[in-house]
Design a protein around this motif. Structure first.
Motif, PDB file in Angstrom:
ATOM      1  N   ILE A 157      -2.487 -15.424   9.504  1.00 48.49           N
ATOM      2  CA  ILE A 157      -1.742 -14.730  10.555  1.00 48.49           C
ATOM      3  C   ILE A 157      -2.704 -13.829  11.329  1.00 48.49           C
ATOM      4  O   ILE A 157      -3.488 -13.078  10.728  1.00 48.49           O
ATOM      5  N   LEU A 158      -2.636 -13.914  12.651  1.00 52.84           N
ATOM      6  CA  LEU A 158      -3.424 -13.065  13.534  1.00 52.84           C
ATOM      7  C   LEU A 158      -2.495 -12.040  14.169  1.00 52.84           C
ATOM      8  O   LEU A 158      -1.469 -12.397  14.754  1.00 52.84           O
ATOM      9  N   CYS A 159      -2.840 -10.751  14.040  1.00 49.94           N
ATOM     10  CA  CYS A 159      -2.003  -9.694  14.600  1.00 49.94           C
ATOM     11  C   CYS A 159      -2.891  -8.600  15.176  1.00 49.94           C
ATOM     12  O   CYS A 159      -4.120  -8.635  15.020  1.00 49.94           O
ATOM     13  N   VAL A 160      -2.282  -7.623  15.824  1.00 53.39           N
ATOM     14  CA  VAL A 160      -3.054  -6.517  16.385  1.00 53.39           C
ATOM     15  C   VAL A 160      -3.528  -5.622  15.247  1.00 53.39           C
ATOM     16  O   VAL A 160      -2.934  -5.583  14.164  1.00 53.39           O
ATOM     17  N   SER A 161      -4.606  -4.894  15.512  1.00 55.94           N
ATOM     18  CA  SER A 161      -5.291  -4.143  14.468  1.00 55.94           C
ATOM     19  C   SER A 161      -4.421  -3.070  13.824  1.00 55.94           C
ATOM     20  O   SER A 161      -4.470  -2.873  12.609  1.00 55.94           O
ATOM     21  N   ASN A 162      -3.564  -2.378  14.633  1.00 61.26           N
ATOM     22  CA  ASN A 162      -2.847  -1.228  14.086  1.00 61.26           C
ATOM     23  C   ASN A 162      -1.719  -1.599  13.123  1.00 61.26           C
ATOM     24  O   ASN A 162      -1.180  -0.733  12.437  1.00 61.26           O
ATOM     25  N   VAL A 163      -1.348  -2.896  13.042  1.00 62.56           N
ATOM     26  CA  VAL A 163      -0.293  -3.290  12.106  1.00 62.56           C
ATOM     27  C   VAL A 163      -0.794  -4.273  11.045  1.00 62.56           C
ATOM     28  O   VAL A 163      -0.009  -4.742  10.230  1.00 62.56           O
ATOM     29  N   ARG A 164      -2.093  -4.578  11.047  1.00 63.13           N
ATOM     30  CA  ARG A 164      -2.595  -5.585  10.107  1.00 63.13           C
ATOM     31  C   ARG A 164      -2.311  -5.207   8.663  1.00 63.13           C
ATOM     32  O   ARG A 164      -1.819  -6.009   7.873  1.00 63.13           O
ATOM     33  N   GLN A 165      -2.625  -3.975   8.286  1.00 59.84           N
ATOM     34  CA  GLN A 165      -2.397  -3.537   6.924  1.00 59.84           C
ATOM     35  C   GLN A 165      -0.914  -3.548   6.567  1.00 59.84           C
ATOM     36  O   GLN A 165      -0.533  -3.897   5.441  1.00 59.84           O
ATOM     37  N   LEU A 166      -0.051  -3.230   7.554  1.00 61.44           N
ATOM     38  CA  LEU A 166       1.391  -3.229   7.311  1.00 61.44           C
ATOM     39  C   LEU A 166       1.914  -4.646   7.121  1.00 61.44           C
ATOM     40  O   LEU A 166       2.761  -4.900   6.257  1.00 61.44           O
ATOM     41  N   VAL A 167       1.430  -5.567   7.930  1.00 55.95           N
ATOM     42  CA  VAL A 167       1.839  -6.976   7.800  1.00 55.95           C
ATOM     43  C   VAL A 167       1.425  -7.519   6.438  1.00 55.95           C
ATOM     44  O   VAL A 167       2.201  -8.199   5.754  1.00 55.95           O
ATOM     45  N   ARG A 168       0.203  -7.191   6.046  1.00 60.75           N
ATOM     46  CA  ARG A 168      -0.270  -7.626   4.728  1.00 60.75           C
ATOM     47  C   ARG A 168       0.613  -7.051   3.623  1.00 60.75           C
ATOM     48  O   ARG A 168       0.983  -7.738   2.676  1.00 60.75           O
ATOM     49  N   SER A 169       0.983  -5.777   3.741  1.00 62.21           N
ATOM     50  CA  SER A 169       1.830  -5.124   2.751  1.00 62.21           C
ATOM     51  C   SER A 169       3.215  -5.753   2.697  1.00 62.21           C
ATOM     52  O   SER A 169       3.800  -5.900   1.617  1.00 62.21           O
ATOM     53  N   TYR A 182       3.944   5.972   6.097  1.00 58.36           N
ATOM     54  CA  TYR A 182       2.628   6.380   5.610  1.00 58.36           C
ATOM     55  C   TYR A 182       2.807   7.527   4.615  1.00 58.36           C
ATOM     56  O   TYR A 182       3.127   8.647   5.018  1.00 58.36           O
ATOM     57  N   PRO A 183       2.652   7.265   3.321  1.00 54.16           N
ATOM     58  CA  PRO A 183       2.842   8.312   2.309  1.00 54.16           C
ATOM     59  C   PRO A 183       1.912   9.502   2.551  1.00 54.16           C
ATOM     60  O   PRO A 183       0.767   9.343   2.990  1.00 54.16           O
ATOM     61  N   GLU A 184       2.426  10.694   2.275  1.00 53.92           N
ATOM     62  CA  GLU A 184       1.664  11.913   2.508  1.00 53.92           C
ATOM     63  C   GLU A 184       0.466  12.045   1.571  1.00 53.92           C
ATOM     64  O   GLU A 184      -0.513  12.720   1.887  1.00 53.92           O
ATOM     65  N   ASP A 185       0.538  11.400   0.401  1.00 50.35           N
ATOM     66  CA  ASP A 185      -0.574  11.500  -0.545  1.00 50.35           C
ATOM     67  C   ASP A 185      -1.729  10.567  -0.201  1.00 50.35           C
ATOM     68  O   ASP A 185      -2.712  10.480  -0.940  1.00 50.35           O
ATOM     69  N   GLY A 186      -1.602   9.843   0.928  1.00 52.59           N
ATOM     70  CA  GLY A 186      -2.677   8.958   1.349  1.00 52.59           C
ATOM     71  C   GLY A 186      -2.692   7.617   0.657  1.00 52.59           C
ATOM     72  O   GLY A 186      -3.650   6.852   0.807  1.00 52.59           O
ATOM     73  N   SER A 187      -1.640   7.316  -0.094  1.00 58.68           N
ATOM     74  CA  SER A 187      -1.583   6.022  -0.766  1.00 58.68           C
ATOM     75  C   SER A 187      -1.252   4.914   0.238  1.00 58.68           C
ATOM     76  O   SER A 187      -1.118   5.163   1.433  1.00 58.68           O
ATOM     77  N   LYS A 188      -1.090   3.721  -0.263  1.00 58.65           N
ATOM     78  CA  LYS A 188      -0.976   2.543   0.587  1.00 58.65           C
ATOM     79  C   LYS A 188       0.242   2.605   1.508  1.00 58.65           C
ATOM     80  O   LYS A 188       1.365   2.825   1.049  1.00 58.65           O
ATOM     81  N   PRO A 189       0.055   2.395   2.833  1.00 56.38           N
ATOM     82  CA  PRO A 189       1.209   2.368   3.755  1.00 56.38           C
ATOM     83  C   PRO A 189       2.016   1.086   3.555  1.00 56.38           C
ATOM     84  O   PRO A 189       1.478   0.064   3.123  1.00 56.38           O
ATOM     85  N   TYR A 190       3.293   1.137   3.859  1.00 57.64           N
ATOM     86  CA  TYR A 190       4.130  -0.041   3.705  1.00 57.64           C
ATOM     87  C   TYR A 190       5.213  -0.043   4.775  1.00 57.64           C
ATOM     88  O   TYR A 190       5.382   0.923   5.529  1.00 57.64           O
ATOM     89  N   VAL A 191       5.963  -1.146   4.817  1.00 58.75           N
ATOM     90  CA  VAL A 191       7.012  -1.329   5.830  1.00 58.75           C
ATOM     91  C   VAL A 191       8.360  -1.152   5.143  1.00 58.75           C
ATOM     92  O   VAL A 191       8.674  -1.876   4.188  1.00 58.75           O
ATOM     93  N   ALA A 192       9.153  -0.225   5.635  1.00 65.00           N
ATOM     94  CA  ALA A 192      10.480   0.054   5.066  1.00 65.00           C
ATOM     95  C   ALA A 192      11.554  -0.575   5.963  1.00 65.00           C
ATOM     96  O   ALA A 192      12.220   0.112   6.748  1.00 65.00           O
ATOM     97  N   PHE A 193      11.710  -1.898   5.862  1.00 66.18           N
ATOM     98  CA  PHE A 193      12.728  -2.604   6.656  1.00 66.18           C
ATOM     99  C   PHE A 193      14.123  -2.245   6.155  1.00 66.18           C
ATOM    100  O   PHE A 193      14.337  -2.064   4.943  1.00 66.18           O
ATOM    101  N   ASP A 194      15.069  -2.211   7.090  1.00 61.37           N
ATOM    102  CA  ASP A 194      16.472  -2.194   6.668  1.00 61.37           C
ATOM    103  C   ASP A 194      16.882  -3.635   6.397  1.00 61.37           C
ATOM    104  O   ASP A 194      16.168  -4.572   6.761  1.00 61.37           O
ATOM    105  N   PRO A 195      17.993  -3.867   5.744  1.00 61.91           N
ATOM    106  CA  PRO A 195      18.375  -5.235   5.345  1.00 61.91           C
ATOM    107  C   PRO A 195      18.418  -6.225   6.508  1.00 61.91           C
ATOM    108  O   PRO A 195      17.982  -7.374   6.366  1.00 61.91           O
ATOM    109  N   VAL A 196      18.923  -5.823   7.654  1.00 56.96           N
ATOM    110  CA  VAL A 196      19.035  -6.747   8.793  1.00 56.96           C
ATOM    111  C   VAL A 196      17.651  -7.135   9.289  1.00 56.96           C
ATOM    112  O   VAL A 196      17.346  -8.317   9.499  1.00 56.96           O
ATOM    113  N   ASP A 197      16.824  -6.138   9.508  1.00 55.79           N
ATOM    114  CA  ASP A 197      15.477  -6.423  10.014  1.00 55.79           C
ATOM    115  C   ASP A 197      14.645  -7.193   8.983  1.00 55.79           C
ATOM    116  O   ASP A 197      13.790  -8.001   9.356  1.00 55.79           O
ATOM    117  N   ARG A 198      14.869  -6.944   7.695  1.00 59.33           N
ATOM    118  CA  ARG A 198      14.136  -7.699   6.679  1.00 59.33           C
ATOM    119  C   ARG A 198      14.486  -9.170   6.762  1.00 59.33           C
ATOM    120  O   ARG A 198      13.598 -10.030   6.663  1.00 59.33           O
TER     121      ARG A 198
END
Length: 704
Positions: A655-667, A616-632
């Motif tokens: 895709i149906l997911c829990v609310s707290n990761v929906r934005q991350l999954v979309r990203s 979650y960037p400190e400037d409030g910009s869009k959150p994203y998922v920082a996978f490592d190569p294996v997990d990606r």
């Protein structure tokens, strides 16, 4: 109590003046009316006719007098009622002292003024008035009404089409277009009604003539048989009353006929008649100078006393013309000075404008072979489609799309078009005039040979066939679309895909102003209590539009933002809460016809994997998922496997997911799988029993 009762009666009469007046008119037709009331009615009828005439003179546009046709009907009924009542009074009068008693003073006054002691002169003048009214004024007004109605109806479609063209090219906005269309409809209604109302006017004149003849013949019979009058006495008495009665009825009718002709011959200008005459008759003073010279010359030649009038009038005309010419010269000098000042200021502004040129928000550039699609003389099919696109976008996604500027571009291939957003190309394709694009959606029974191509909007395989083979293609099961439809559909999809890019702070201001008209408390709470900035509101709207969620439900979106602003002011958190509030709308958007939502469920293990790598960037910009190569690799493998299964089933990837990761999954999916829809369990729960959910697959880590 008496004063209170009189007050109630007066209030009732003034509050229901039209119904009361109509009832009085009806009673005039068959009830005996005292002579004082008849005199009063005649005065009111004459006054009403004069008022109508003066209103017609002062009104700028004929269609602004919308009630004129109904006023004519009312006045006709009123006039006929008075005529019948006065006829009854004349024929039922009794002889007293050698004269008919209890006769209308108005009738006697008009008879005395016109006829005097000479009935022959009176009849001649009366007949001339009738001839003028029937053959000149009434007939002319009726003919003009008929022609005006026909031409107005014939030109209606062209006028509406021209307004749409001006709207599409950005010359006018939506509000101005609606006002112009309303004016066209008002003109059509008015002239159509006037075509029928002119028949009331002519019918009233004919009825008045008939009643006059009946008065004359009936008067002779009543006078000689019932009142025992001699032929000469009956002739003098009833002829005089007949002339007076005819004039009291025909004079208002003549005024109304003249008013009708004046109204229907009026122009569709915004200036009244006196203003138009002032402009048109004061254009050139030399005309009056020439007229004055002619009058003076005529006075010198004719003489015989005429020179005492012709020469002074001619001199006055020359003076007026000279003064008009002098004033016109002064005005022209003033205009030239003003134009010079304006030209210098415009030149300075033009120099500044050369340095700053704003981009068109939306523009459509056409190759020269496609120009007929926007040519008014050839139907301009594409202009109408583009106007419809903007209207549909407003109702579909809730965004007021900017005007689309259409222009030709000689650098394009002849059959190419390019759609640009703020000067950057967002879509480019080729169409062929005289051909139709035929697509196989699975219903084709007999494949046809044609030039292969792809639908620019959805990327489907298609073929080009000549227009004359349209019926053959439709019979074979192809979906057939013409070039205007291809372009408009492509533009529609581009707009939906780039809607978030088109929404700016000005659009947010327009939305808030719209909501404020009916819900000022909500706007005040959002801006003043919750202290949400235009930028935050803009970002929430953009987040919704990026995932093709309509923002048309402005009130619910703003209410949700106001409710949760105290918990978090982050635009992404607010977006998720808004999506949950719009859960039913979102689920209905992707549900089947049977209201069933078929989804792929994200497993708990992958949900935790996404949450662990969230950033979650400190400037409030869009959150994203920082996978490592294996997990990606694990993530891509799991999602791709499930998407392949759903694709084989023929379902939309949801895709149906829990609310707290929906934005991350979309990203995590928007780059590799931009067409995948991601909804949360809270959005699904918000839909309640309106939607049933079917889990068609589970996205899980197969390596475990």
């Amino acid at each position: 109590m008496a004063n209170e009762s009189r007050g109630k009666i007066l209030n009732f009469l003034t509050g229901n003046i039209v119904p009361v007046a109509i009832v009085v008119c009806v009673f005039l037709l068959f009830l005996p009316i005292p002579k004082r009331l008849i005199d009063l009615s005649m005065i009111l009828n004459l006054a009403l006719a004069i008022v109508i005439l003066l209103v017609v003179v002062q009104i700028p546009r004929p269609s602004d007098f919308q009630t004129f046709p109904r006023v004519i009907l009312f006045q006709t009924l009123f006039s006929l009622g008075i005529n019948i009542s006065s006829t009854r009074l004349i024929l039922t009068g009794k002889m007293q002292g050698g004269a008919l008693a209890n006769q209308s003073d108005m009738v006697k006054a008009f008879a005395r003024i016109v006829a005097g002691n000479n009935l022959i002169v009176g009849f001649v003048i009366f007949i001339i008035l009738i001839v003028v009214q029937v053959l000149v004024v009434t007939k002319g007004a009726g003919r003009v009404s008929e022609v005006a109605a026909r031409f107005s109806l014939d030109s209606m479609n062209q006028k509406l089409f021209d307004i749409d063209n001006r709207l599409n090219t950005g010359v006018i906005d939506e509000a101005q277009a609606e006002l112009l269309k309303e004016a066209v409809r008002r003109d059509i209604d008015f002239y159509s009604n006037m075509d029928g109302s002119s028949k009331f006017v002519s019918g009233n004149v004919k009825a008045g003539i008939f009643i006059t003849v009946v008065n004359l013949i009936g008067g002779f019979l009543v006078g000689m048989i019932l009142n025992r009058m001699s032929f000469s006495d009956a002739l003098n008495t009833y002829s005089s009353l007949t002339i007076g009665d005819g004039l009291t009825s025909q004079l208002p009718s003549l005024i109304i006929s003249f008013a009708t002709g004046l109204l229907v011959t009026g122009t569709k200008s915004d200036e009244s008649l006196d203003q138009q005459l002032k402009v048109e008759f004061t254009g050139d003073g030399h005309i009056y100078e020439i007229v004055g010279a002619v009058l003076i010359a005529a006075g010198l030649v004719l003489r015989g006393g005429t020179q005492y009038l012709l020469i002074p009038v001619g001199a006055l005309a020359i003076f007026i013309g000279f003064k008009m010419t002098r004033d016109k010269v002064k005005q022209e000098i003033a205009k030239k000075q003003e134009a010079a000042q304006k030209s210098s200021s415009q030149a300075a502004a033009a120099n500044d404008a050369e340095r700053i040129v704003m981009l068109d928000p939306l523009s459509l550039e056409l190759g020269y072979a496609l120009i007929p699609l926007v040519d008014k003389d050839k139907g301009a099919e594409l202009l109408e489609r583009i106007s419809r696109i903007r209207t549909e976008a407003r109702h579909d996604i809730g965004l007021d799309i900017p005007k689309i500027r259409i222009q030709d571009n000689m650098t394009l291939e002849p059959n190419d078009y390019s759609f640009k957003i703020e000067g950057i190309e967002a879509g480019h394709a080729t169409v062929r005039l005289g051909y139709v694009m035929c697509m196989d959606t699975g219903a084709v029974t007999e494949p046809l040979e044609g030039e292969k191509t792809k639908d620019p909007a959805f990327g489907m395989d298609a073929i080009w066939l000549s227009e004359d083979r349209r019926s053959e293609a439709e019979g074979a099961g192809y979906v057939v679309v013409d070039p205007p439809t291809i372009i408009s559909t492509h533009i529609t999809e581009i707009i939906r895909s780039h809607a978030a890019q088109m929404l700016d702070r000005q659009a947010v201001s327009v939305i808030l102003d719209t909501v404020k008209q009916k819900n000022p408390v909500l706007v005040s709470e959002v801006l003043e209590t919750a202290k949400l900035s235009y930028g935050t509101i803009e970002k929430v709207f953009q987040n919704l539009l990026e995932e093709k969620v309509s923002i048309r439900n402005y009130v619910k979106i703003l209410e949700t933002m106001a409710n949760y602003a105290g918990v978090s002011r982050n635009s992404w958190d607010l977006t998720q809460k808004v999506r949950e509030a719009l859960g039913l709308q979102i689920c209905m958007q992707y549900a089947d016809d049977d209201k069933k939502l078929r989804v792929m469920r994200l497993s708990q293990e992958l949900s935790e994997l996404v949450a662990e790598h969230a950033y979650y960037p400190e400037d409030g910009s869009k959150p994203y998922v920082a996978f490592d190569p294996v997990d990606r690799r694990r993530w891509i493998s799991a999602v791709s496997s499930s998407l392949a299964k759903v694709s084989q089933m023929g379902y939309m990837p949801i895709i149906l997911c829990v609310s707290n990761v929906r934005q991350l999954v979309r990203s995590a999916l928007e780059r590799e799988q931009p067409g995948v829809v991601v909804i949360s369990d809270m959005e699904m729960y918000a839909a309640g029993g309106n939607i049933s959910v079917e889990i068609i697959d589970e996205i899980s880590d197969e390596s475990e």
